[in-house]
Design an enzyme around this catalytic site. Sequence first.
Site, mmCIF file in Angstrom:
data_model
loop_
_atom_site.group_PDB
_atom_site.id
_atom_site.type_symbol
_atom_site.label_atom_id
_atom_site.label_comp_id
_atom_site.label_asym_id
_atom_site.label_seq_id
_atom_site.Cartn_x
_atom_site.Cartn_y
_atom_site.Cartn_z
ATOM 1 N N ASP A 111 0.829 -1.191 0.000
ATOM 2 C CA ASP A 111 0.000 0.000 0.000
ATOM 3 C C ASP A 111 0.870 1.251 0.000
ATOM 4 O O ASP A 111 2.057 1.215 0.327
ATOM 5 C CB ASP A 111 -0.952 0.004 1.201
ATOM 6 C CG ASP A 111 -0.225 -0.056 2.532
ATOM 7 O OD1 ASP A 111 0.722 -0.852 2.660
ATOM 8 O OD2 ASP A 111 -0.604 0.685 3.458
ATOM 9 N N GLU A 176 -0.109 -1.055 5.747
ATOM 10 C CA GLU A 176 0.941 -0.491 6.599
ATOM 11 C C GLU A 176 0.755 1.001 6.811
ATOM 12 O O GLU A 176 0.912 1.517 7.922
ATOM 13 C CB GLU A 176 2.319 -0.771 5.986
ATOM 14 C CG GLU A 176 3.492 -0.461 6.907
ATOM 15 C CD GLU A 176 3.982 0.985 6.844
ATOM 16 O OE1 GLU A 176 4.731 1.393 7.741
ATOM 17 O OE2 GLU A 176 3.608 1.699 5.884
ATOM 18 N N GLU A 177 0.401 1.720 5.741
ATOM 19 C CA GLU A 177 0.254 3.176 5.851
ATOM 20 C C GLU A 177 -0.966 3.566 6.686
ATOM 21 O O GLU A 177 -1.099 4.730 7.099
ATOM 22 C CB GLU A 177 0.155 3.810 4.454
ATOM 23 C CG GLU A 177 1.327 3.525 3.527
ATOM 24 C CD GLU A 177 2.614 4.226 3.930
ATOM 25 O OE1 GLU A 177 2.636 4.907 4.957
ATOM 26 O OE2 GLU A 177 3.622 4.059 3.208
#
Length: 484
Positions: A111, A176-177
């Site tokens: 991502d 993750e972001e």
Amino acid sequence: MFSPSSPPTGLLEKVFQYIDLHQDEFVQTLKEWVAVESDSVQPVLRLRRELLRMTDLAADRLRNLGAHVDLVDAGFQQLPDGQSLPIPPIILAALGNDPKKPTVCFYGHLDVQPARREDGWVTDPHTLTEVDGKLYGRGTTDNKGPVLAWINAVSTFRALDEDLPVNVKFVIEGMEEAGSLALEELVQKEKAGFFSSVDYIVISDNLWVSRRTPALTWGTRGNSYFMVEVKCRDQDFHSGTFGGILNEPMADLVALLGSLVDSSGRILIPGIYDHVAPVTEEEKRTYEAIDLDLEEYRNSSQVKKFLFDTKEELLMHLWRYPSLSIHGIEGAFHEPGAKTVIPGRVIGKFSIRLVPHMNMSVVEKQVKQHLDYIFSKRNSSNQMTVSMTLGLHPWVANIRDNQYLAAKRAIKTVFGTEPDMIRDGSTIPIARIFQDTIQKSVMMLPLGAVDDGEHSQKEKINRWNYIEGSKLFAAFFLEMAKLH
């Protein structure tokens, strides 16, 4: 750029030649991945579908290499408005299960942060564009490029019909972001399953501290995020009608925030430095050896003057000392123009980057005691509440572990130089989660240069870093096999 100290021979020479000859194909694959708008930050169904498409692309790539791939259902994300969105499945993939070989597990994410041309990009952020050897596009360095570099290394051994020197596993996520939703639960759940055979974990999700010199990362800071609310009432006041006859929440809050840190960057909360790990002579030497041009760093950062005049002082205050940053005030008038309002309720936001051996619960107590004391001295009739909304531990590795030794040797082979041994001032929670849960060695092996601009409107990875990084991972596999 550096050159290898001696030309590779045998299998390594064949691997390097193959990667050089097929580098345009590797860049083309990165172009295809960058074209997928896998933004996990904006909670929009269209973008979640892009994330699912990105996950399928990566899973297919791994299957084509002969990996056993599981797409683990991660459930749904519940939004404040009641809407729910699918969380992209987490990829668990494995290649090889030879008990005589070490098993190395790579973590990465697919991502990206939001990116639009109108935000200030010179090129379309989702069209990989090469300019002077720089590959511009969202996700090139964070983190699609490093994920593909690892896959490129594996695919090279496959293409040459060579046995992989190590067993390889992948953990690749798509959130993750947005805080790595569902990942920690998966790691806990698979501790006795997927991760039971893992010997080493490699993360490539940060950058060198230089444009030229490769690095190995052995520590990151943690983070405690605080909210301090000062409230008189829920509605704002007219400053002509009420100014001068009440304790204004904004004045109280400014005094509270102003009491946290001085003009030299020193945190003013009593006791905050008591548990900071002492500096050793060995650690001091690591800062002296790091390739950092202070003037170049200052110019590239567009900062007039740093708080510290030497490379060593600057790096230590970035990496191994705590810092306090004030981030914003909620509830205050912040738009253009002049509005004569007294906010009735304001919330200040600040965070403390934590370092070994700071205790998070002790820090929380110290912050609350300090703000209570400062507020009491103001004799204000307002209400004040302090809350810690986020707590993430620092991470430190043992640089004497086999994989650090193997990575140093691989870097010397590929780049012809010793790596900078660096820490990172930011927080990468997954490193500590892996280390605590699986209790195996974790290493950060960055590929990108300091000027890659992750999250910015000029994100890029140099073709050189991407291709030489693919060689680095291949050389690392061979060095790990030797050490094992």
